[in-house]
Design a protein around this motif. Structure first.
Motif, PDB file in Angstrom:
ATOM      1  N   VAL A   1       0.853  -1.188   0.000  1.00 13.05           N
ATOM      2  CA  VAL A   1       0.000   0.000   0.000  1.00 13.05           C
ATOM      3  C   VAL A   1       0.886   1.234   0.000  1.00 13.05           C
ATOM      4  O   VAL A   1       1.827   1.322   0.777  1.00 13.05           O
ATOM      5  N   GLN A   2       0.555   2.177  -0.862  1.00 12.93           N
ATOM      6  CA  GLN A   2       1.334   3.408  -0.937  1.00 12.93           C
ATOM      7  C   GLN A   2       0.423   4.608  -1.101  1.00 12.93           C
ATOM      8  O   GLN A   2      -0.541   4.561  -1.866  1.00 12.93           O
ATOM      9  N   LEU A   3       0.740   5.670  -0.372  1.00 13.67           N
ATOM     10  CA  LEU A   3       0.154   6.976  -0.593  1.00 13.67           C
ATOM     11  C   LEU A   3       1.318   7.920  -0.840  1.00 13.67           C
ATOM     12  O   LEU A   3       2.152   8.114   0.054  1.00 13.67           O
ATOM     13  N   VAL A   4       1.383   8.481  -2.017  1.00 12.96           N
ATOM     14  CA  VAL A   4       2.520   9.308  -2.399  1.00 12.96           C
ATOM     15  C   VAL A   4       2.037  10.704  -2.749  1.00 12.96           C
ATOM     16  O   VAL A   4       1.311  10.893  -3.728  1.00 12.96           O
ATOM     17  N   CYS A  21      -2.116  13.256  -4.379  1.00 14.35           N
ATOM     18  CA  CYS A  21      -1.775  12.058  -3.625  1.00 14.35           C
ATOM     19  C   CYS A  21      -2.245  10.859  -4.427  1.00 14.35           C
ATOM     20  O   CYS A  21      -3.445  10.716  -4.678  1.00 14.35           O
ATOM     21  N   ALA A  23      -2.801   7.008  -4.456  1.00 10.33           N
ATOM     22  CA  ALA A  23      -2.982   5.905  -3.514  1.00 10.33           C
ATOM     23  C   ALA A  23      -3.109   4.595  -4.291  1.00 10.33           C
ATOM     24  O   ALA A  23      -3.925   4.495  -5.213  1.00 10.33           O
ATOM     25  N   SER A  24      -2.323   3.606  -3.906  1.00 11.37           N
ATOM     26  CA  SER A  24      -2.335   2.342  -4.626  1.00 11.37           C
ATOM     27  C   SER A  24      -2.154   1.177  -3.658  1.00 11.37           C
ATOM     28  O   SER A  24      -1.717   1.359  -2.522  1.00 11.37           O
ATOM     29  N   GLY A  25      -2.516  -0.008  -4.116  1.00 13.53           N
ATOM     30  CA  GLY A  25      -2.286  -1.216  -3.341  1.00 13.53           C
ATOM     31  C   GLY A  25      -3.410  -1.610  -2.413  1.00 13.53           C
ATOM     32  O   GLY A  25      -3.271  -2.554  -1.630  1.00 13.53           O
ATOM     33  N   GLU A  77      -5.402   3.179  -9.644  1.00 12.26           N
ATOM     34  CA  GLU A  77      -4.962   4.034  -8.561  1.00 12.26           C
ATOM     35  C   GLU A  77      -5.975   5.147  -8.301  1.00 12.26           C
ATOM     36  O   GLU A  77      -6.584   5.667  -9.220  1.00 12.26           O
ATOM     37  N   PHE A 107      -4.120   4.567   6.488  1.00 11.91           N
ATOM     38  CA  PHE A 107      -2.813   4.700   5.850  1.00 11.91           C
ATOM     39  C   PHE A 107      -2.445   6.175   5.760  1.00 11.91           C
ATOM     40  O   PHE A 107      -3.321   7.032   5.632  1.00 11.91           O
ATOM     41  N   GLY A 109       0.588   8.976   3.994  1.00  7.00           N
ATOM     42  CA  GLY A 109       1.725   9.218   3.144  1.00  7.00           C
ATOM     43  C   GLY A 109       2.865   9.831   3.939  1.00  7.00           C
ATOM     44  O   GLY A 109       2.728  10.122   5.131  1.00  7.00           O
ATOM     45  N   ALA A 110       3.985  10.036   3.267  1.00  7.86           N
ATOM     46  CA  ALA A 110       5.176  10.576   3.919  1.00  7.86           C
ATOM     47  C   ALA A 110       5.163  12.096   4.018  1.00  7.86           C
ATOM     48  O   ALA A 110       5.948  12.678   4.770  1.00  7.86           O
TER      49      ALA A 110
END
Length: 117
Positions: A1-4, A21, A23-25, A77, A107, A109-110
Motif C-alpha cells: 500500500v502506498q500513498l505518495v 496524492c 494511492a495504490s495497493g 490508482e 494509511f 503518506g510521507a
C-alpha cells in the motif's frame, strides 16, 4: 500500500499550489480520504476530508481557499487532490495524505512540504 504526495513547494503569500496524492495497493473506494498538515512544533491537524460518497469537510481556516477532490477510477490508482489558493504564511506546514478505511485500517503518506513566504 502506498500513498505518495506531490505538488508541495515554496510560494509567496497569495499564491496557489495543487497537491496530489496517488494511492495504490488497496481498495480505496470505500475509504474516507483527506489532507492533514503539521507545522513545526505543532500537532497534525485536519485540513479537509472527503468521504467515499463525496461528503466534504474543511477546517474553518481553509473554507473558501482550499478545494479537495478525488478521482476514483475502477481497478486503478486513486488520486486525491488539494487545490490551495490565497496561501498565507500560516499555511506553511508538512501536508499529509491519509486514508481511513475501517475502524482499524488507515494509511498515511510521507508528506509534502508547503512553505509560504
Amino acid at each position: 500500500v502506498q500513498l505518495v504526495e506531490s505538488g508541495g513547494g515554496s510560494v509567496q503569500g497569495g499564491g496557489s499550489l495543487k497537491l496530489s496524492c496517488v494511492a495504490s495497493g488497496y481498495d480505496f473506494s470505500r475509504c474516507e480520504m483527506g489532507w492533514y498538515r503539521q507545522a513545526p512544533g505543532g500537532e497534525r491537524d485536519m485540513v479537509s476530508t472527503i468521504s467515499a460518497r463525496g461528503i466534504i469537510k474543511y477546517d474553518n481556516s481553509e473554507k473558501g481557499r482550499f478545494t479537495i477532490s478525488r478521482n476514483m477510477p475502477k481497478n486503478s490508482e486513486h488520486t486525491l487532490y488539494l487545490q490551495m489558493a490565497n496561501l498565507r504564511s500560516d499555511d506553511t506546514a508538512m501536508y499529509y495524505c491519509a486514508a481511513s478505511c475501517t475502524q482499524y485500517v488507515s494509511f498515511w503518506g510521507a508528506g509534502t512540504q508547503v512553505t509560504v513566504s
